[in-house]
Write a protein that holds these residues in place. Sequence first.
Motif, PDB file in Angstrom:
ATOM      1  N   ARG A 188       9.598   6.136   0.729  1.00 20.38           N
ATOM      2  CA  ARG A 188       9.166   6.735  -0.537  1.00 20.38           C
ATOM      3  C   ARG A 188       7.963   7.658  -0.322  1.00 20.38           C
ATOM      4  O   ARG A 188       7.893   8.767  -0.868  1.00 20.38           O
ATOM      5  CB  ARG A 188       8.793   5.642  -1.527  1.00 20.38           C
ATOM      6  CG  ARG A 188       9.989   4.825  -1.957  1.00 20.38           C
ATOM      7  CD  ARG A 188       9.650   3.912  -3.121  1.00 20.38           C
ATOM      8  NE  ARG A 188      10.825   3.127  -3.485  1.00 20.38           N
ATOM      9  CZ  ARG A 188      10.950   1.830  -3.227  1.00 20.38           C
ATOM     10  NH1 ARG A 188       9.985   1.165  -2.596  1.00 20.38           N
ATOM     11  NH2 ARG A 188      12.038   1.205  -3.605  1.00 20.38           N
ATOM     12  N   LEU A 189       7.020   7.168   0.513  1.00 26.10           N
ATOM     13  CA  LEU A 189       5.813   7.961   0.736  1.00 26.10           C
ATOM     14  C   LEU A 189       6.167   9.312   1.368  1.00 26.10           C
ATOM     15  O   LEU A 189       5.679  10.370   0.930  1.00 26.10           O
ATOM     16  CB  LEU A 189       4.870   7.170   1.669  1.00 26.10           C
ATOM     17  CG  LEU A 189       3.432   7.663   1.769  1.00 26.10           C
ATOM     18  CD1 LEU A 189       2.765   7.598   0.388  1.00 26.10           C
ATOM     19  CD2 LEU A 189       2.637   6.819   2.758  1.00 26.10           C
TER      20      LEU A 189
ATOM     21  N   SER B 161       7.895  11.488  -1.104  1.00 23.27           N
ATOM     22  CA  SER B 161       6.984  12.071  -2.093  1.00 23.27           C
ATOM     23  C   SER B 161       6.227  13.277  -1.507  1.00 23.27           C
ATOM     24  O   SER B 161       5.781  14.144  -2.231  1.00 23.27           O
ATOM     25  CB  SER B 161       5.977  11.019  -2.579  1.00 23.27           C
ATOM     26  OG  SER B 161       5.051  10.702  -1.538  1.00 23.27           O
TER      27      SER B 161
ATOM     28  N   ARG C   2       1.117   3.914  -3.042  1.00 23.05           N
ATOM     29  CA  ARG C   2       0.728   5.321  -2.835  1.00 23.05           C
ATOM     30  C   ARG C   2       1.881   6.261  -3.157  1.00 23.05           C
ATOM     31  O   ARG C   2       1.696   7.298  -3.817  1.00 23.05           O
ATOM     32  CB  ARG C   2       0.300   5.533  -1.385  1.00 23.05           C
ATOM     33  CG  ARG C   2      -1.108   5.072  -1.114  1.00 23.05           C
ATOM     34  CD  ARG C   2      -2.118   5.941  -1.868  1.00 23.05           C
ATOM     35  NE  ARG C   2      -3.489   5.549  -1.607  1.00 23.05           N
ATOM     36  CZ  ARG C   2      -4.537   6.027  -2.268  1.00 23.05           C
ATOM     37  NH1 ARG C   2      -4.342   6.906  -3.258  1.00 23.05           N
ATOM     38  NH2 ARG C   2      -5.740   5.653  -1.976  1.00 23.05           N
ATOM     39  N   ALA C   3       3.053   5.874  -2.717  1.00 19.68           N
ATOM     40  CA  ALA C   3       4.231   6.696  -2.994  1.00 19.68           C
ATOM     41  C   ALA C   3       4.430   6.827  -4.488  1.00 19.68           C
ATOM     42  O   ALA C   3       4.695   7.912  -5.014  1.00 19.68           O
ATOM     43  CB  ALA C   3       5.470   6.063  -2.339  1.00 19.68           C
TER      44      ALA C   3
ATOM     45  N   ARG D 143       2.031   9.250  -5.979  1.00 16.94           N
ATOM     46  CA  ARG D 143       2.417  10.622  -5.623  1.00 16.94           C
ATOM     47  C   ARG D 143       3.567  11.099  -6.510  1.00 16.94           C
ATOM     48  O   ARG D 143       3.563  12.232  -6.978  1.00 16.94           O
ATOM     49  CB  ARG D 143       2.851  10.689  -4.163  1.00 16.94           C
ATOM     50  CG  ARG D 143       1.653  10.696  -3.235  1.00 16.94           C
ATOM     51  CD  ARG D 143       2.081  10.718  -1.780  1.00 16.94           C
ATOM     52  NE  ARG D 143       0.921  10.733  -0.921  1.00 16.94           N
ATOM     53  CZ  ARG D 143       0.277  11.869  -0.570  1.00 16.94           C
ATOM     54  NH1 ARG D 143       0.724  13.066  -0.998  1.00 16.94           N
ATOM     55  NH2 ARG D 143      -0.785  11.838   0.173  1.00 16.94           N
ATOM     56  N   PHE D 144       4.532  10.180  -6.731  1.00 19.81           N
ATOM     57  CA  PHE D 144       5.650  10.556  -7.619  1.00 19.81           C
ATOM     58  C   PHE D 144       5.130  10.891  -8.986  1.00 19.81           C
ATOM     59  O   PHE D 144       5.566  11.851  -9.630  1.00 19.81           O
ATOM     60  CB  PHE D 144       6.685   9.401  -7.723  1.00 19.81           C
ATOM     61  CG  PHE D 144       7.550   9.282  -6.485  1.00 19.81           C
ATOM     62  CD1 PHE D 144       8.094  10.432  -5.891  1.00 19.81           C
ATOM     63  CD2 PHE D 144       7.837   8.043  -5.927  1.00 19.81           C
ATOM     64  CE1 PHE D 144       8.896  10.301  -4.768  1.00 19.81           C
ATOM     65  CE2 PHE D 144       8.626   7.922  -4.815  1.00 19.81           C
ATOM     66  CZ  PHE D 144       9.174   9.047  -4.212  1.00 19.81           C
TER      67      PHE D 144
ATOM     68  N   GLY E  17       8.753   1.498   1.660  1.00 22.98           N
ATOM     69  CA  GLY E  17       7.485   2.121   1.266  1.00 22.98           C
ATOM     70  C   GLY E  17       7.271   3.445   1.992  1.00 22.98           C
ATOM     71  O   GLY E  17       6.938   4.467   1.378  1.00 22.98           O
ATOM     72  N   LEU E  18       7.529   3.430   3.343  1.00 24.07           N
ATOM     73  CA  LEU E  18       7.350   4.658   4.126  1.00 24.07           C
ATOM     74  C   LEU E  18       8.347   5.733   3.687  1.00 24.07           C
ATOM     75  O   LEU E  18       8.007   6.919   3.608  1.00 24.07           O
ATOM     76  CB  LEU E  18       7.524   4.352   5.620  1.00 24.07           C
ATOM     77  CG  LEU E  18       6.399   3.512   6.250  1.00 24.07           C
ATOM     78  CD1 LEU E  18       6.703   3.236   7.720  1.00 24.07           C
ATOM     79  CD2 LEU E  18       5.065   4.222   6.109  1.00 24.07           C
TER      80      LEU E  18
ATOM     81  N   ASP F  98      -2.738   6.481   3.262  1.00 21.13           N
ATOM     82  CA  ASP F  98      -1.546   7.329   3.120  1.00 21.13           C
ATOM     83  C   ASP F  98      -1.832   8.791   3.499  1.00 21.13           C
ATOM     84  O   ASP F  98      -1.018   9.449   4.139  1.00 21.13           O
ATOM     85  CB  ASP F  98      -0.981   7.235   1.708  1.00 21.13           C
ATOM     86  CG  ASP F  98      -2.016   7.591   0.647  1.00 21.13           C
ATOM     87  OD1 ASP F  98      -3.214   7.264   0.884  1.00 21.13           O
ATOM     88  OD2 ASP F  98      -1.649   8.162  -0.383  1.00 21.13           O
TER      89      ASP F  98
ATOM     90  N   LEU G   8       0.823  -1.211   0.000  1.00 23.45           N
ATOM     91  CA  LEU G   8       0.000   0.000   0.000  1.00 23.45           C
ATOM     92  C   LEU G   8       0.860   1.265   0.000  1.00 23.45           C
ATOM     93  O   LEU G   8       0.649   2.178  -0.811  1.00 23.45           O
ATOM     94  CB  LEU G   8      -0.915  -0.036   1.231  1.00 23.45           C
ATOM     95  CG  LEU G   8      -2.111   0.917   1.212  1.00 23.45           C
ATOM     96  CD1 LEU G   8      -2.955   0.651  -0.044  1.00 23.45           C
ATOM     97  CD2 LEU G   8      -2.974   0.721   2.463  1.00 23.45           C
ATOM     98  N   THR G   9       1.837   1.272   0.903  1.00 25.29           N
ATOM     99  CA  THR G   9       2.671   2.487   0.976  1.00 25.29           C
ATOM    100  C   THR G   9       3.471   2.695  -0.287  1.00 25.29           C
ATOM    101  O   THR G   9       3.552   3.814  -0.809  1.00 25.29           O
ATOM    102  CB  THR G   9       3.634   2.412   2.189  1.00 25.29           C
ATOM    103  OG1 THR G   9       4.288   1.149   2.177  1.00 25.29           O
ATOM    104  CG2 THR G   9       2.886   2.583   3.499  1.00 25.29           C
ATOM    105  N   ASN G  10       4.033   1.626  -0.808  1.00 28.59           N
ATOM    106  CA  ASN G  10       4.811   1.759  -2.043  1.00 28.59           C
ATOM    107  C   ASN G  10       3.932   2.242  -3.191  1.00 28.59           C
ATOM    108  O   ASN G  10       4.335   3.116  -3.968  1.00 28.59           O
ATOM    109  CB  ASN G  10       5.451   0.421  -2.422  1.00 28.59           C
ATOM    110  CG  ASN G  10       6.802   0.244  -1.732  1.00 28.59           C
ATOM    111  OD1 ASN G  10       7.670   1.113  -1.829  1.00 28.59           O
ATOM    112  ND2 ASN G  10       6.968  -0.854  -0.992  1.00 28.59           N
TER     113      ASN G  10
ATOM    114  N   ILE H 266       9.865   0.575  -6.868  1.00 28.64           N
ATOM    115  CA  ILE H 266       8.578   0.479  -6.159  1.00 28.64           C
ATOM    116  C   ILE H 266       7.809  -0.759  -6.622  1.00 28.64           C
ATOM    117  O   ILE H 266       7.341  -1.569  -5.814  1.00 28.64           O
ATOM    118  CB  ILE H 266       7.746   1.764  -6.411  1.00 28.64           C
ATOM    119  CG1 ILE H 266       8.338   2.926  -5.611  1.00 28.64           C
ATOM    120  CG2 ILE H 266       6.270   1.536  -6.038  1.00 28.64           C
ATOM    121  CD1 ILE H 266       7.728   4.272  -5.943  1.00 28.64           C
TER     122      ILE H 266
ATOM    123  N   PRO I 275      -2.600  -2.048   7.632  1.00 28.63           N
ATOM    124  CA  PRO I 275      -2.144  -0.999   6.688  1.00 28.63           C
ATOM    125  C   PRO I 275      -2.994   0.254   6.874  1.00 28.63           C
ATOM    126  O   PRO I 275      -4.152   0.139   7.256  1.00 28.63           O
ATOM    127  CB  PRO I 275      -2.395  -1.654   5.332  1.00 28.63           C
ATOM    128  CG  PRO I 275      -3.514  -2.643   5.571  1.00 28.63           C
ATOM    129  CD  PRO I 275      -3.487  -3.043   6.999  1.00 28.63           C
TER     130      PRO I 275
END
Lengths: 847, 145
Positions: B23-24, B27, A645-646, A649-650, B20-21, B110, A641-643, A664, B107
């Motif tokens: 990158r988030l 971003s 979403r990131a 966003r990118f 993941g965190l 975001d 999920l975090t990847n 990612i 989870p």
Amino acid sequence: VSHPAATALLVAVAYYAGANLGLVLRLPPATPSVLWPPNTILTAALLMSPPRHWWRYLLAALPAHLLAELGVFPLTLVLALFVTNCSQALIAAAALWRFSDAPARFDTLRRVTLFILSAGLAAPFLSSFVDAAAVTVTLGESYWLVWRTRLFSNVLTELVLGPAIVLALSAGPAWLRNASRARKTEAALLVAALTLVGGWVFGIVTDSSGLIPGGSVLVFLLPLILLMTVMFGPGGASLALLTTSVIAIVAGAHGHGPFASLPRGDAVLALQLLFSGMAIPILCLAAVIMERRQAVRDLAEQLRLEMLLSRLCTTFLRLPSYEIEGAFARSMRQIGEAAGVDQVILWWQRRSDERVARYTWSAVRGTPGLVVRPEHEFPWTLAQVRVDEAVVFSRLEELPSAAARDVESFRWHGIRSAIIVPLVETVQARGTLCLFTMATERTWPEGLQQWLRLVGEALTSALARKEAEDALRASELSKSAILTSLSSAVAVLDLEGRIVDVNARWVRTAAEAVRPTPAGLAVGANLLHAWQQAARDGVPSASEAAAGIVGVLRNGHKEFSLEYSSRGPAREQWFVMSVVPLDHVDGGAVVSSTEITERKEAELEVQRSRQELAHFARVSTVGQLTASIAHELNQPLTGILTNARAGLRFLDAGPPDVAELRDILSDIVDDDKRAAVVIQRLREILRKGEIQRALLDVNVLVADVVRLLNSDAIIRNMAVTLDLHPQPVLAYGDRVELQQVILNLLINAMDAMTEVGEGDRTIVVTTEATLETVHVAVRDRGKGVSVNGSDRLFEPFFTTKPSGMGMGLAIARSVIEGHGGLIWATENAGGGAVFHFALPAAVADPV
Amino acid sequence: VTVPRARVVVVDDDASVRRGLDRLLRSAGYDVETFASARAFLDRGDYNRADCLVFDVRMPGQTGLDLQKVLVEAGYDLPILFVTGHAELPMAAQALKGGAVDFMAKPFDDDMFLEAVRQATLRGRQPRRTDADRVRPASGDTGSR
């Protein structure tokens, strides 16, 4: 005449009659008679009775003597004559009892010679001196004339009358009873002829005295006397002699007969000498004839006995053991009749049950054999038999004083004489063969004793053989009974695999089979070939069966066992076939086939239930693990999920960094895989299905389970340490089931430590391997297992947890035992509990 | 005028979550520093350089809550945001009592996460307050002592 008093009375009467007769037969001028019976009568009485009874007869004779002579002679002479008469009888009887084996018998030359010498010559000779002296002194007669007259008259009387009296009393009644009518007629005719001829010769019947002078008259009498001697033995001889001499004396007393021309005294003397002289050879001749006849009879008897012996031997050799019993009854009769006895009894102590077998025969038809209790009634006899000594007696008096009890018992049973032969097998006396006479006493010739010994040996060997064969047959019978009663079908194979023998169940199985199977072949068919053919036809398990039979028949395998199924008429049938070598010089095997369909179905049912239960347990276990599993799944999901979403966003922010985006996506893929593995493991644990046995590395199993629990351990702030065997630890089993066991043990360990609070919260899982077993131990540092509880830990529904079902350890046990292993619990030395299980180790390449 | 970018420290044993965190947060314009364990973070020192701390609760060795305790006892008053794969009420209560700004179950959304981080960094840039003030931030007698 058995009563002593009656005998004494008879002696007295006979003595009196004889004395009167003698007095009548006196020829003047001398006092002594021509024929003087009293002394001979007394002699005969003494000869026929044992010395201890003699005094009775002598005493009985005294009144008879006094009665007969007191009116004739003065008292002193009467008494003196009694003494001399007695002394003559005593001398004769004493000498014969001393030297003769049978004083009252005249059937051997030795006995007759002894009789002639003692009774016929010595006794009259010696007693006559005193007698003559007494007469001379009292009456003043010529000494030598008296002596001579008395001597010759007594010699004649003893020789002629003695045997006649003894034989008439001892053998006469039996002869009268037993002799045939023809024989009696012959005897009567001969006596009549003798009387007629004698009367004629001596001039009584026909007054032709002096017609044929001198001894030539004997030409007419001697043939008849000889004829009677030859035909009737000593009895006939003495009867003939007595008859002729009485006729001659009576004739002589009346002045008739061949010697009538002589002076009277000389005539008497001539008669006495003639008949005495004739009696001696005639008696001897009779004895010789008897001896010859006896020898012939003995020979015939011996031959008969030998023939019977050989017949017995061959009978017992030929007969099967189960007919020996019947043959024994016949043998007892044959032995009894051959030996001429009244009772035959055989005792035999059986080896099998220590009981005594008894075979009897009785001469009197229809009477049972004697029933005796040897150990109570015949202790002495029994002791003799036990040391292999035969007991033989012709009269009870012959037994020693130590046998007093036995004598009493023999008498009570009416046994007069006996021969008792021990039956000895190798060295042990096992029984006795007893022959008894009841009616009479009898002697047991050496030959008969020898023969009985041999008969005893023949009987012993027959009995021993019967025992051995009975024992063998009993064991064979029991074996055959076992075979018949078996619910398994059993066949015996020869080395080639041919069926040699089958039991009843095999035949029935063959008959019930809807289609022919190798397990239903008849005797003579080749079972091995049948299985090999079935294997070529693709019948399941047939090749294993064939190989197993070959292994036992040819390769020395000790045992082969195979479970196989076969489609029966209605359902699938299961059989177990077992093959073991036949213990036989020619080799071979025993094949047994047992239907186990019901057992198999029950087993399958149990297995199904166990699987259901195990599955249920797994589902509930996984329920307990929800938190841990959620965490295991949340991690990759969070990563994804975090990847993602990131990445979005990118992309939104402007021109994306492509390398960043690729990383990612790569991470997302990895997390997906990670989640998939967790789900896969979960599905494996929850899988519901057939047990699949495979070669497993227990180290891997333990590691997998610990990984599944990892999150839970972390959540509960516990550590799981692995102390694994460095090499793969191989066992043969079902992966899911064994994982469930390990999982259960680990969860139990964690639950146990949760309750004790903080401290050393480490679980150690150890694996070890030996050649035979694989061992897994799970150590916790919880509150431990109570000693009392440890017995019941593995029982269903036993639990110490508030929320537990009590099924975990029970299922673990059923799984481990289903794998042929063991599960148990011990105290951990440092506090807590250790749960162990052990499984049979598998080789790397299981066949 | 360049406002120095806020710095966020992430401590999580799970590499994928960590990246993941990272990158988030990047971003969203943060400087990010990640650590695989509490020990690695403590070894770094110089904790005041971070404007927000994001701790995983369950980690091998010291947990996020242990880490919070260490920092509080050492006198640091940093805004801490807990994330956990296994949320339990007592755990959340302990975290908040120890001064955490938020407690989120994995989870998580975001936007919510970034908003929580933003709130934390804002507070982190304000002058330091005492524990007592922070316990009752909305009350009027803040300066009475």
